[in-house]
Motif scaffolding. Structure first.
Motif, PDB file in Angstrom:
ATOM      1  N   ILE A  16       0.483  -1.119  -0.183  1.00 43.08           N
ATOM      2  CA  ILE A  16      -0.496  -0.141   0.126  1.00 43.08           C
ATOM      3  C   ILE A  16       0.893   1.115   0.179  1.00 43.08           C
ATOM      4  N   VAL A  17       2.282   0.746   0.548  1.00 40.28           N
ATOM      5  CA  VAL A  17       2.744   1.661   1.200  1.00 40.28           C
ATOM      6  C   VAL A  17       3.719   2.600  -0.437  1.00 40.28           C
ATOM      7  N   PHE A  18       3.692   1.343  -1.169  1.00 40.05           N
ATOM      8  CA  PHE A  18       4.015   1.620  -2.578  1.00 40.05           C
ATOM      9  C   PHE A  18       3.536   2.154  -3.405  1.00 40.05           C
ATOM     10  N   ALA A  19       1.310   1.601  -3.170  1.00 39.80           N
ATOM     11  CA  ALA A  19       0.733   2.299  -4.152  1.00 39.80           C
ATOM     12  C   ALA A  19       0.585   3.793  -3.888  1.00 39.80           C
TER      13      ALA A  19
ATOM     14  N   ILE B 189      -7.685 -21.453   8.182  1.00 37.09           N
ATOM     15  CA  ILE B 189      -7.854 -20.345   7.780  1.00 37.09           C
ATOM     16  C   ILE B 189      -6.537 -19.539   7.640  1.00 37.09           C
ATOM     17  N   LEU B 190      -5.610 -19.572   8.308  1.00 31.64           N
ATOM     18  CA  LEU B 190      -4.457 -18.719   8.028  1.00 31.64           C
ATOM     19  C   LEU B 190      -3.728 -18.855   6.629  1.00 31.64           C
ATOM     20  N   GLY B 191      -4.201 -20.068   6.242  1.00 30.20           N
ATOM     21  CA  GLY B 191      -3.668 -20.475   4.587  1.00 30.20           C
ATOM     22  C   GLY B 191      -4.272 -19.016   4.223  1.00 30.20           C
ATOM     23  N   LEU B 192      -5.293 -19.402   3.348  1.00 30.62           N
ATOM     24  CA  LEU B 192      -6.534 -18.721   3.148  1.00 30.62           C
ATOM     25  C   LEU B 192      -6.200 -17.497   3.309  1.00 30.62           C
ATOM     26  N   LEU B 193      -5.623 -16.776   4.489  1.00 28.64           N
ATOM     27  CA  LEU B 193      -5.255 -15.383   4.373  1.00 28.64           C
ATOM     28  C   LEU B 193      -4.050 -14.531   4.406  1.00 28.64           C
ATOM     29  N   LEU B 194      -3.534 -16.164   3.781  1.00 27.53           N
ATOM     30  CA  LEU B 194      -2.147 -15.907   3.202  1.00 27.53           C
ATOM     31  C   LEU B 194      -2.502 -15.927   1.806  1.00 27.53           C
ATOM     32  N   ALA B 195      -2.916 -16.873   1.569  1.00 25.04           N
ATOM     33  CA  ALA B 195      -3.382 -16.773  -0.300  1.00 25.04           C
ATOM     34  C   ALA B 195      -3.687 -15.181  -0.318  1.00 25.04           C
ATOM     35  N   ALA B 196      -5.159 -15.183   0.430  1.00 23.35           N
ATOM     36  CA  ALA B 196      -6.011 -13.422  -0.112  1.00 23.35           C
ATOM     37  C   ALA B 196      -4.348 -12.800   0.325  1.00 23.35           C
ATOM     38  N   ALA B 197      -3.661 -12.251   1.084  1.00 22.58           N
ATOM     39  CA  ALA B 197      -2.319 -11.107   1.058  1.00 22.58           C
ATOM     40  C   ALA B 197      -1.441 -11.484  -0.027  1.00 22.58           C
ATOM     41  N   LEU B 198      -1.265 -12.841  -0.807  1.00 21.99           N
ATOM     42  CA  LEU B 198      -0.481 -12.722  -1.823  1.00 21.99           C
ATOM     43  C   LEU B 198      -1.058 -11.961  -3.233  1.00 21.99           C
ATOM     44  N   ILE B 199      -1.932 -12.253  -2.504  1.00 20.75           N
ATOM     45  CA  ILE B 199      -3.242 -12.093  -4.453  1.00 20.75           C
ATOM     46  C   ILE B 199      -3.447 -10.141  -4.545  1.00 20.75           C
ATOM     47  N   GLY B 200      -3.842 -10.317  -3.224  1.00 20.52           N
ATOM     48  CA  GLY B 200      -4.002  -8.752  -2.398  1.00 20.52           C
ATOM     49  C   GLY B 200      -2.573  -7.729  -2.706  1.00 20.52           C
ATOM     50  N   GLY B 201      -1.049  -8.436  -2.873  1.00 20.47           N
ATOM     51  CA  GLY B 201      -0.055  -7.416  -2.783  1.00 20.47           C
ATOM     52  C   GLY B 201       0.129  -7.590  -4.649  1.00 20.47           C
ATOM     53  N   LEU B 202       0.003  -8.716  -5.292  1.00 19.02           N
ATOM     54  CA  LEU B 202       0.520  -8.524  -6.810  1.00 19.02           C
ATOM     55  C   LEU B 202      -0.719  -7.875  -6.910  1.00 19.02           C
ATOM     56  N   ALA B 203      -2.380  -7.444  -7.044  1.00 14.83           N
ATOM     57  CA  ALA B 203      -3.285  -6.643  -7.028  1.00 14.83           C
ATOM     58  C   ALA B 203      -2.655  -4.931  -7.341  1.00 14.83           C
ATOM     59  N   LEU B 204      -2.417  -5.375  -6.285  1.00 21.69           N
ATOM     60  CA  LEU B 204      -1.677  -3.625  -5.972  1.00 21.69           C
ATOM     61  C   LEU B 204      -0.533  -3.417  -6.826  1.00 21.69           C
ATOM     62  N   MET B 205       0.279  -4.033  -7.215  1.00 20.65           N
ATOM     63  CA  MET B 205       1.604  -3.953  -7.578  1.00 20.65           C
ATOM     64  C   MET B 205       1.633  -4.159  -9.136  1.00 20.65           C
ATOM     65  N   LEU B 206      -0.166  -4.242  -9.645  1.00 20.31           N
ATOM     66  CA  LEU B 206      -0.304  -4.468 -10.989  1.00 20.31           C
ATOM     67  C   LEU B 206      -0.712  -3.187 -11.561  1.00 20.31           C
ATOM     68  N   ASN B 207      -0.129  -2.560 -12.133  1.00 19.82           N
ATOM     69  CA  ASN B 207      -1.584  -1.639 -12.427  1.00 19.82           C
ATOM     70  C   ASN B 207      -1.424  -0.640 -13.931  1.00 19.82           C
ATOM     71  N   PRO B 208      -2.460  -1.700 -14.790  1.00 21.91           N
ATOM     72  CA  PRO B 208      -2.659  -1.145 -15.907  1.00 21.91           C
ATOM     73  C   PRO B 208      -2.544  -0.340 -16.088  1.00 21.91           C
ATOM     74  N   ARG B 209      -2.508   0.954 -15.612  1.00 21.82           N
ATOM     75  CA  ARG B 209      -2.771   2.122 -15.862  1.00 21.82           C
ATOM     76  C   ARG B 209      -1.543   2.627 -16.881  1.00 21.82           C
ATOM     77  N   THR B 210      -0.278   1.859 -15.815  1.00 17.69           N
ATOM     78  CA  THR B 210       1.509   3.011 -16.253  1.00 17.69           C
ATOM     79  C   THR B 210       1.556   1.587 -16.642  1.00 17.69           C
ATOM     80  N   GLU B 211       2.792   0.898 -17.448  1.00 20.74           N
ATOM     81  CA  GLU B 211       3.675   0.134 -17.998  1.00 20.74           C
ATOM     82  C   GLU B 211       4.268  -1.088 -16.920  1.00 20.74           C
ATOM     83  N   ASP B 212       4.891  -0.319 -15.752  1.00 20.38           N
ATOM     84  CA  ASP B 212       5.616  -1.465 -15.157  1.00 20.38           C
ATOM     85  C   ASP B 212       4.625  -2.316 -15.175  1.00 20.38           C
ATOM     86  N   LYS B 213       5.620  -3.380 -14.192  1.00 22.74           N
ATOM     87  CA  LYS B 213       4.415  -4.568 -13.822  1.00 22.74           C
ATOM     88  C   LYS B 213       5.378  -4.670 -12.545  1.00 22.74           C
TER      89      LYS B 213
END
Lengths: 117, 418, 221
Positions: free
Chosen positions: A96-99, C197-221
């Protein structure tokens, strides 16, 4: 190394974490203080698991009582869960901080307090 | 305390120092040097003595390994190798160390002095701690932790922090990029390294290295070939050795995270690399080559060092015969190749342990017989999934890019399509 | 009855106490430096040092598995992650200056510390140091010895204390000594729902982190 001493250590770490959360301007330092607080809780959990005595400890004949003896390690299981959740939380917090940084070019909290788009 | 006193070296020193200790009296020690009430001093002195012994032994081992590597290096290249200092050149590493100490110690002006000085120390200390847990022979260890192998994995991840500190403290952007690349490599290879030994742990039933060695009636390299291969390659990556040494190769680097270090701080990084090779070889020997087990008249410590020497020879051999990989090839190999192999290994080991919970020697041989065909099959499948064979590269496209000289003008349109 | 052979750590309990105070001072010192230092990278390094001191304290508290997990996760991954973040973001140029609410924060922290310390010292814990019953101590530290005639536990619940002599390694079969297997069994049996549930939470954290960093508006991934 009595229980009170370890709990004092845990309380000190927790208080330092509270000070760090409320008094710094950079988001990353706030995240680090939150990690300190998580660690304080883990220390307390481990200390309780080590120093307090469950009642059904001495009889280890039947599987039910063996399970009761194992439950003395509930503090350790708590610690595992807290460590895992804290690690996931710091990873997401940093994402979030990066974003935020990509949008605003700064990480000062007082600037990000304006929730304008 | 009981495991401390099982360690014969600790027992000898401690019980000769401490008096009025019931645990020592029960093991037949009578008089002692220190007066009563000073058991804490005896404990501390014993600890300091053992740490001093072990650290010195490791440093002597590193010196020997440096000499060994340079001689083997030379023989692979049909040269003689260093043979001037001392008999057979055995004092060459000492000469290297003295030369390194006398170089000028410059530091970049922009750097953060505290972090700059701390990074090499943080690189070396975890590797020293690894040697504290490894059993070098029967009863020859410093501390047989119940979580031994997990401790080794945890401590080797600390070197990533040292690299980040070194990269940041150097102060220039190129160092930072190089350091980030090195840490990405380390983190990517930690996962196959940790997962590949799960088969070994399942079979031996314990995380303690002493128990793992004792349960190897059949060496685990035969029972878990996939685990051995993955762990070996992942350790090579963690040691930053070829074929994974992009971050420190002299021919590739304009600036690296080590560039701004000189004199003894660079010497410490250099030392850390060789110590990592020794530690990796010791861990592989303990986990997969049945550690100190051997046949009777030769003492167990000799067996351990013979096996460790063999592993070191293979590591040096690989360094001077295999080419270097690019960073994207390395990362693809970790995530697409090794990781999938570890999952296959884990599934197979889980199934085998469910069938034979505490395997006897014959059951271990049966497990070995099942593991090897699956090993070859999975390598073949993953090889197909991962990459193109060399003869399948489209050479006609490359021909348009690099035209052979003819009288016709170069086809500029096809070249720009590439 | 004779002197029971308690766990031999009583011989060196002064060393253990001294080591505990040393590591506690390191942990608290590191924490104080984290919240006061201006340079954010140095604060991250001090945080890693504090984590390391806490891992040593876990080893002293006989929680070996948790100590190793602390080094593996916190020092080996979270600290590197925070250091990465500091390096890439190239933070506030003057470092992290304290905000204006410093006095209020210090007051709040001091009050919290006072409240916790008061609670700690005024509660009647069942401390192992206060337990004089040797059967209970033997059970906790993993050495069982043979004398069931005077043990209150033998009378009250009708069971027996498992007897093992000094030379057998069964004395270390106490669940509290070798905690890894017991923690694993607890995770699979009693605590299986939170584990999943912890496994589920870690999977959600992984997907959430990727979703935050993959921004379709900019070119960098």
């Amino acid at each position: 190394m009595t229980l009170e001493n370890v709990l004092l250590l845990s309380a000190a770490l927790f208080s330092i974490g509270i000070y760090g959360v409320m008094s710094r301007r950079s988001i990353i330092t706030t995240l680090m203080s939150i990690e300190l607080m998580f660690n304080a809780v883990v220390v307390a959990a481990i200390a309780f698991s080590r120093f307090t005595l469950p009642a059904s400890l001495a009889n280890v004949e039947s599987p039910v009582q063996a399970a009761a003896v194992r439950l003395a390690l509930t503090g350790h299981v708590f610690a595992v869960f807290i460590i895992a959740v804290a690690a996931a939380e710091v990873a997401l917090g940093l994402a979030i901080v990066f974003a935020l940084y990509r949008v605003r070019e700064t990480t000062e909290i007082t600037d990000a307090a304006t929730m304008k788009n | 305390m009981d495991t401390f006193l099982e360690n014969s070296l600790f027992r000898n020193i401690y019980c000769n120092l401490a008096s009025a200790s019931e645990n020592c009296a029960a093991r037949g020690y009578g008089d002692a040097l220190l007066p009563d009430g000073l058991q804490w001093l005896a404990f501390t002195l014993t600890g300091v003595a053992i740490i001093g012994l072990v650290v010195n032994a490791i440093l002597m081992g590193v010196l020997g390994f440096i000499w060994f590597e340079r001689r083997v290096f030379a023989r692979f290249q049909n040269r003689v190798g260093p043979n001037r200092w001392g008999p057979f050149g055995l004092l060459t590493p000492v000469a290297d160390a003295i030369k390194t100490m006398f170089k000028e110690d410059v530091a970049p002006e922009d750097s953060d002095r505290f972090l700059y000085n701390l990074a090499p120390v943080l690189m070396v200390v975890p590797l020293l701690v690894v040697f504290a847990v490894i059993p070098f022979g029967i009863g020859t260890f410093v501390a047989d932790l119940n979580v031994g192998i997990l401790f080794i994995l945890a401590v080797t991840t600390m070197s990533g922090l040292a690299i980040v500190m070194a990269a940041w403290a150097s102060g220039n952007r190129l160092s930072i990029f190089s350091g980030l690349r090195a840490v990405a490599l380390l983190i990517s290879y930690e996962i196959p390294m940790a997962l590949s030994i799960l088969g070994v742990l399942m079979i031996s039933g314990s995380l303690a290295l002493g128990r793992i060695v004792e349960s190897q009636n059949v060496p685990f390299i035969l029972v878990q070939p996939m685990g051995f291969l993955v762990f070996f390659l992942a350790s090579l990556a963690e040691m930053n050795r070829t074929p994974f040494d992009l971050t420190e190769a002299e021919s590739e680097l304009a600036a690296g995270y080590l560039n701004d270090y000189s004199s003894m701080k660079f010497g410490l990084f250099f030392l850390a690399e060789f110590m990592a090779a020794l530690a990796g070889a010791a861990v592989i020997t303990t986990l997969f080559l049945s550690g100190w087990r051997g046949w009777e008249p030769v003492p167990s410590q000799v067996w351990f060092f013979l096996k460790m020497g063999g592993v070191l020879f293979v590591i040096i051999w690989i360094r001077f015969t295999w080419p270097r990989l690019r960073i994207d090839q390395m990362l693809a190999f970790a995530w697409k190749g090794l990781f999938e192999l570890t999952l296959v290994n884990l599934t197979l080991a889980a199934i085998l342990i469910a069938v034979w919970p505490q395997p006897t020697t014959t059951q271990l041989w049966m497990m070995a017989a099942i593991n090897w065909p699956v090993f070859f099959a999975s390598i073949w499948i993953i090889g197909k999934v991962m990459g193109v064979r060399p003869h399948q590269i489209d050479r006609t496209a490359m021909g348009a890019l690099y035209p052979v000289a003819t009288d016709e003008p170069a086809p500029a349109s096809e070249a720009s399509e590439q | 009855m004779g002197e029971p052979a308690l766990s031999g750590l009583y011989e060196v309990s002064r060393v253990v106490d001294a080591a505990f105070w040393l590591f506690a001072a390191l942990a608290i010192g590191g924490a104080v430096m984290v919240v006061t230092v201006k340079d954010v990278f140095k604060a991250a390094v001090f945080l890693a040092g504090s984590f390391l001191a806490l891992a040593a304290i876990y080893f002293l508290l006989q929680a070996e598995f948790i100590g190793v997990v602390q080094i593996l996760v916190y020092v080996g991954a979270v600290s590197i992650l925070i250091a990465f973040a500091v390096m890439i973001i190239a933070d506030v140029p003057g470092g992290s200056r304290p905000a204006r609410g410093r006095i209020a924060a210090a007051t709040a922290a001091a009050l919290m510390m006072a409240a916790l310390a008061f609670t700690t010292y005024n509660t009647n814990w069942t401390d192992i140091g206060q337990i004089t019953d040797e059967d209970a101590i033997a059970g906790l530290v993993g050495v069982y010895y043979e004398d069931t005639s005077t043990s209150p536990y033998a009378d009250a619940q009708g069971g027996t204390i498992r007897a093992a002599d000094e030379t057998t390694k069964d004395a270390r079969s106490g669940a509290l000594i070798d905690s890894t297997g017991a923690i694993g069994t607890l995770l699979i049996r009693e605590f299986v729902l939170p584990f999943e549930i912890l496994g589920l939470l870690l999977a959600a954290a992984l997907i959430g982190g990727l979703a935050l960093m993959l921004n379709p508006r900019t070119e960098d991934k």
